[in-house]
Design a protein around this motif. Structure first.
Motif, PDB file in Angstrom:
ATOM      1  N   THR A  34       0.891  -0.853  -0.381  1.00 46.79           N
ATOM      2  CA  THR A  34      -0.076   0.185  -0.134  1.00 46.79           C
ATOM      3  C   THR A  34       1.340   1.252  -0.093  1.00 46.79           C
ATOM      4  N   GLN A  54     -11.956  11.315   8.738  1.00 48.59           N
ATOM      5  CA  GLN A  54     -12.520  10.493   8.122  1.00 48.59           C
ATOM      6  C   GLN A  54     -11.294   9.580   7.733  1.00 48.59           C
ATOM      7  N   LEU A 297      -6.257   5.780   4.726  1.00 43.51           N
ATOM      8  CA  LEU A 297      -7.984   6.473   3.863  1.00 43.51           C
ATOM      9  C   LEU A 297      -8.293   4.784   3.405  1.00 43.51           C
ATOM     10  N   ASP A 298      -9.401   4.962   4.249  1.00 42.33           N
ATOM     11  CA  ASP A 298     -10.488   3.933   3.875  1.00 42.33           C
ATOM     12  C   ASP A 298     -10.557   3.352   2.933  1.00 42.33           C
ATOM     13  N   ARG A 299     -10.974   4.775   2.152  1.00 38.92           N
ATOM     14  CA  ARG A 299     -11.430   4.253   0.640  1.00 38.92           C
ATOM     15  C   ARG A 299     -10.650   5.507  -0.089  1.00 38.92           C
ATOM     16  N   GLY A 300     -10.493   4.866  -1.676  1.00 41.07           N
ATOM     17  CA  GLY A 300      -9.378   5.705  -2.178  1.00 41.07           C
ATOM     18  C   GLY A 300      -9.586   7.254  -2.089  1.00 41.07           C
ATOM     19  N   GLY A 301      -8.680   8.577  -2.710  1.00 41.12           N
ATOM     20  CA  GLY A 301      -9.527  10.038  -2.385  1.00 41.12           C
ATOM     21  C   GLY A 301      -8.342  10.387  -3.384  1.00 41.12           C
ATOM     22  N   PRO A 309      -5.672   5.205  -3.423  1.00 41.52           N
ATOM     23  CA  PRO A 309      -6.254   3.714  -3.220  1.00 41.52           C
ATOM     24  C   PRO A 309      -6.300   3.950  -1.956  1.00 41.52           C
ATOM     25  N   ALA A 310      -6.973   2.885  -1.635  1.00 43.11           N
ATOM     26  CA  ALA A 310      -7.578   2.739  -0.219  1.00 43.11           C
ATOM     27  C   ALA A 310      -6.799   2.305   0.457  1.00 43.11           C
TER      28      ALA A 310
END
Length: 415
Positions: A34, A54, A297-301, A309-310
């Motif tokens: 990651t 978040q 990041l729990d989800r992409g941003g 990516p997440a």
């Protein structure tokens, strides 16, 4: 671990210094499995802190055996605001007034033990003072029965950089506190409600409060976290303040002139604005920790136009943000006057972190640093005997002056 991460781990401060002039304010430490990014661009820092709730906040793998898995330092979900809502009010603004006497008593009794001619290891002395203060605040007591084994344990884990790296990468993490010390800390926490005023730990034991009933393990983890985080950062800030006052005669004379115009003990920041600026500049040059914790990041941003990516881990770099020349001209120079009459945004200056994870004890830490410095300047004349030792060293994730740095008591001003 790739080569970039290895270099950052093994030679953290030289690695950071090598990237201080990068205009990007972002460095990829790894791409797989990651991505992990070191971040210090002010726009990115502002975005991270603004959206902090978040993110997931993974705990430190190396510090977890030290502070415990349930430490408030990496609590997430509803547990985190519950801790902040419980412990925050007494540690800021008017809540700090109740700790002024405890700080003053500890500081002055410590200075009483400094006769003319005494040479003190500066970082060790400030750590001892700061630990006694936070122990009184958290537990209502600061006796050697409790603090001596705590100090021995922390020094075993963090006193040597090479030993700390061995524990972290070859031994599964830093050494635990042990059952005997844990029993002492838990017993002291449970007795804290009878302190006058009630100690901070008593708030953790209010069953009808936002935390509810906490078990023995969670109580131990919070007490250790409060004692550890509550003295390492303060001690570092105070030691660097004293060092820079010794090295800059003009600033020292201006601070002494400021103190001559007031009888305040440093508790009222409005009476000692230059001293506060000195502390801020010390925090800028040598922040107590070089990074403000990891965010996942729990989800992409997206960050600075870059798709993430997440699972991406973002690490805000306090050390590098404080060295951006476009905001702090001549960033390696000690210049406290840059903070006078100027409000510095939290995306540029964040020695105690930011966002939802901003340090609960930041105001207490600066209050202590001011009171210790004021008391020393009024009661003792100190001089550094080996200024070349005034270089930063890492103690775990904290950054303190080299343990060899010494100051000598030249004169007792009480006489």
């Amino acid at each position: 671990m790739n080569l970039t991460e290895f270099r950052m781990t093994l030679r953290t401060l030289p690695f950071l210094d090598a990237h201080a002039h990068s205009p990007h304010g972002l460095l990829q430490l790894r791409a797989r499995p990651t991505p992990r990014l070191l971040v210090w661009h002010p726009d990115a820092i502002e975005q991270i802190f603004r959206t902090d709730r978040q993110f997931h906040h993974p705990g430190s793998r190396s510090l977890m055996p030290l502070l415990g898995r349930s430490s408030l330092l990496w609590a997430d979900g509803p547990r985190h605001p519950a801790y902040r809502g419980t412990l925050g009010p007494p540690l800021r603004n008017r809540g700090l007034a109740s700790y002024r006497d405890a700080i003053a008593d500890t500081v002055h009794s410590s200075i009483d033990e400094l006769p003319t001619g005494r040479v003190i290891p500066l970082a060790e002395w400030t750590r001892q003072v700061a630990l006694r203060v936070i122990a009184k605040i958290v537990l209502g007591r600061a006796d050697d029965e409790l603090l001596a084994p705590f100090i021995a344990w922390i020094d075993k884990a963090l006193g040597s950089r090479s030993r700390t790296l061995y524990y972290r990468y070859l031994s599964g993490g830093l050494p635990g506190s042990g059952e005997q010390l844990d029993r002492l800390l838990i017993r002291a926490a449970r007795a804290s409600a009878s302190a006058n005023p009630p100690a901070l730990a008593a708030l953790l034991l209010t069953e009808n409060g936002p935390l509810g009933e906490i078990d023995r393990t969670e109580l131990r983890d919070q007490i250790v976290s409060l004692l550890f985080a509550g003295h390492e950062t303060t001690a570092s800030a105070t030691a660097w303040t004293l060092y820079w006052l010794d090295r800059d005669e003009r600033v020292r004379d201006d601070v002494l002139t400021e103190l001559e115009a007031t009888s305040d003990d440093g508790s009222d920041v409005t009476r000692v604005p230059l001293l506060q600026a000195v502390i801020q500049e010390a925090l800028r040059l040598t922040p107590p920790v070089p990074a403000a914790g990891n965010r996942m990041l729990d989800r992409g941003g997206e960050l600075l136009g870059r798709e993430l990516p997440a699972g991406t881990i973002l690490t805000p770099s306090i050390y590098l943000a404080h060295r951006r020349a476009e905001y702090f001209p001549r960033p390696r120079r000690f210049d406290p006057y840059r903070f006078l009459g100027r409000r510095v945004g939290p995306q540029h200056f964040f020695p105690f972190g930011g966002g939802a994870r901003h340090c609960l004890g930041s105001q207490l830490s600066q209050l202590e640093a001011r009171m210790i410095t004021v008391a020393l300047l009024r009661r003792r004349e100190l001089r550094c005997v080996n200024p070349a030792a005034g270089v930063p060293r890492l103690r775990g994730h904290a950054m303190a002056p080299d343990s060899k740095l010494r100051m000598k008591v030249m004169r007792n001003l009480d006489d």
